[in-house]
Design an enzyme around this catalytic site. Structure first.
Site, PDB file in Angstrom:
ATOM      1  N   GLY A  11      50.839  40.868 -23.131  1.00 18.55           N
ATOM      2  CA  GLY A  11      49.099  39.706 -22.614  1.00 18.55           C
ATOM      3  C   GLY A  11      49.489  39.027 -23.409  1.00 18.55           C
ATOM      4  O   GLY A  11      47.769  38.733 -23.973  1.00 18.55           O
ATOM      5  N   SER A  12      50.114  39.415 -24.767  1.00 19.02           N
ATOM      6  CA  SER A  12      49.694  38.443 -25.618  1.00 19.02           C
ATOM      7  C   SER A  12      49.501  36.689 -25.507  1.00 19.02           C
ATOM      8  O   SER A  12      49.060  35.500 -26.187  1.00 19.02           O
ATOM      9  CB  SER A  12      51.013  38.264 -26.790  1.00 19.02           C
ATOM     10  N   ASN A  13      49.948  36.303 -24.607  1.00 14.93           N
ATOM     11  CA  ASN A  13      49.987  35.172 -24.054  1.00 14.93           C
ATOM     12  C   ASN A  13      49.034  34.524 -23.392  1.00 14.93           C
ATOM     13  O   ASN A  13      48.244  33.636 -23.118  1.00 14.93           O
ATOM     14  CB  ASN A  13      50.896  34.109 -23.088  1.00 14.93           C
ATOM     15  N   ASN A 108      55.120  29.407 -15.172  1.00  9.14           N
ATOM     16  CA  ASN A 108      55.234  30.312 -16.043  1.00  9.14           C
ATOM     17  C   ASN A 108      56.209  30.012 -17.373  1.00  9.14           C
ATOM     18  O   ASN A 108      56.480  29.025 -17.008  1.00  9.14           O
ATOM     19  CB  ASN A 108      56.363  31.085 -15.262  1.00  9.14           C
ATOM     20  N   HIS A 110      58.679  31.845 -20.206  1.00  6.84           N
ATOM     21  CA  HIS A 110      60.025  32.522 -20.134  1.00  6.84           C
ATOM     22  C   HIS A 110      60.805  32.209 -21.618  1.00  6.84           C
ATOM     23  O   HIS A 110      60.960  30.853 -22.090  1.00  6.84           O
ATOM     24  CB  HIS A 110      61.306  32.291 -19.462  1.00  6.84           C
TER      25      HIS A 110
HETATM   26  C1  GRF Z   1      56.473  36.968 -22.292  1.00 10.45           C
HETATM   27  O1  GRF Z   1      57.592  36.619 -23.716  1.00 10.45           O
HETATM   28  C2  GRF Z   1      57.176  35.584 -21.747  1.00 10.45           C
HETATM   29  O2  GRF Z   1      58.051  34.953 -21.991  1.00 10.45           O
HETATM   30  C3  GRF Z   1      57.251  36.555 -20.448  1.00 10.45           C
HETATM   31  O3  GRF Z   1      56.651  37.725 -20.562  1.00 10.45           O
HETATM   32  C4  GRF Z   1      56.830  38.539 -21.748  1.00 10.45           C
HETATM   33  C5  GRF Z   1      54.866  38.549 -22.017  1.00 10.45           C
HETATM   34  O4  GRF Z   1      54.605  39.248 -23.521  1.00 10.45           O
HETATM   35  N1  GRF Z   1      57.780  35.551 -19.434  1.00 10.45           N
HETATM   36  P1  GRF Z   1      52.940  38.833 -23.507  1.00 10.45           P
HETATM   37  O5  GRF Z   1      52.234  39.788 -21.882  1.00 10.45           O
HETATM   38  O6  GRF Z   1      52.013  37.654 -23.080  1.00 10.45           O
HETATM   39  O7  GRF Z   1      52.978  39.383 -25.178  1.00 10.45           O
END
Ligand code: GRF
Length: 206
Positions: A11-13, A108, A110
């Site tokens: 969930g860092s994003n 999304n 990626h």
């Molecule tokens: C990220 O690298 C994103 O690009 C991919 O999944 C990963 C999720 O990372 N779709 P986080 O859970 O947001 O840390």
């Protein structure tokens, strides 16, 4: 916008988007997290920031029909008037009913430059390992619309970074994530400002 995040993992994003909204950089409200994993880091982040979190997975609802399962999503999204969805490491396919309702409103991120290192099986560390093994000298991130296939929706934005001689998958993942945390909020802001222009064959930010 009234945003729902779909996430499965760390969930860092998701956290980067929440903090951008809390800081006032984003004017949107992030009002819901839908996760298929109630123990995910993302679920913990939602709790910490007072964001509603709903767990919907086939493990939780093994018996119900496809239509009833789809209704679980629709009910949550509609009752909260969600008008934009951002996937942040969501490891399940998005249901067709959600895709058709949120056409051009579901995105999304990626961690590679699509169409390279994308598609079935290309997720998490597999991507960064494959990047290193291939010997390419640049990688990066792609923010794209979500359609019914893996990583195949139209590309909205890409940013590249170097692959360094002494990188391993972890160091590369970290470098790409730093970019994701910076640019995912920026691109969501472009949507808020109506600056993402969609024509049949391409997407431009104006
Ligand atoms: C990220 O690298 C994103 O690009 C991919 O999944 C990963 C999720 O990372 N779709 P986080 O859970 O947001 O840390």
């Amino acid at each position: 916008m009234n945003i729902c995040i779909f996430a499965s993992g760390t969930g860092s994003n998701f956290k980067a988007l929440v903090e951008s909204a809390e800081a006032g950089y984003l004017t949107s409200r992030i009002s819901l997290l839908i996760t298929n994993n109630s123990n995910s880091g993302a679920a913990g982040i939602a709790a910490k920031h007072g964001i509603d979190c709903v767990h919907i997975s086939r493990q939780k609802f093994p018996e119900i029909s496809e239509a009833e399962y789809a209704d679980l999503f629709s009910k949550e999204l509609e009752s909260r008037a969600i008008d934009f969805i951002a996937l942040c490491g969501y490891m399940k396919p998005v249901l067709p009913s959600v895709l058709s309702k949120y056409k051009d409103r579901i995105v999304n991120v990626h961690p590679a430059l699509i169409p390279s290192f994308s598609g079935k099986g290309m997720f998490g560390m597999h991507i960064h390992k494959a990047v290193i093994q291939s010997g390419v000298k640049v990688t990066g991130l792609t923010i794209h619309f979500v359609d019914g296939e893996y990583d195949s929706g139209r590309i909205i934005f890409q940013k590249c970074c170097d692959v360094l001689a002494d990188d391993d998958a972890e160091s590369l993942c970290e470098r790409v994530k730093r970019l994701e945390h910076r640019y995912y909020p920026e691109i969501i802001k472009m949507f808020e400002e109506g600056r993402v222009r969609i024509s049949p064959d391409k997407v431009n930010i104006v």
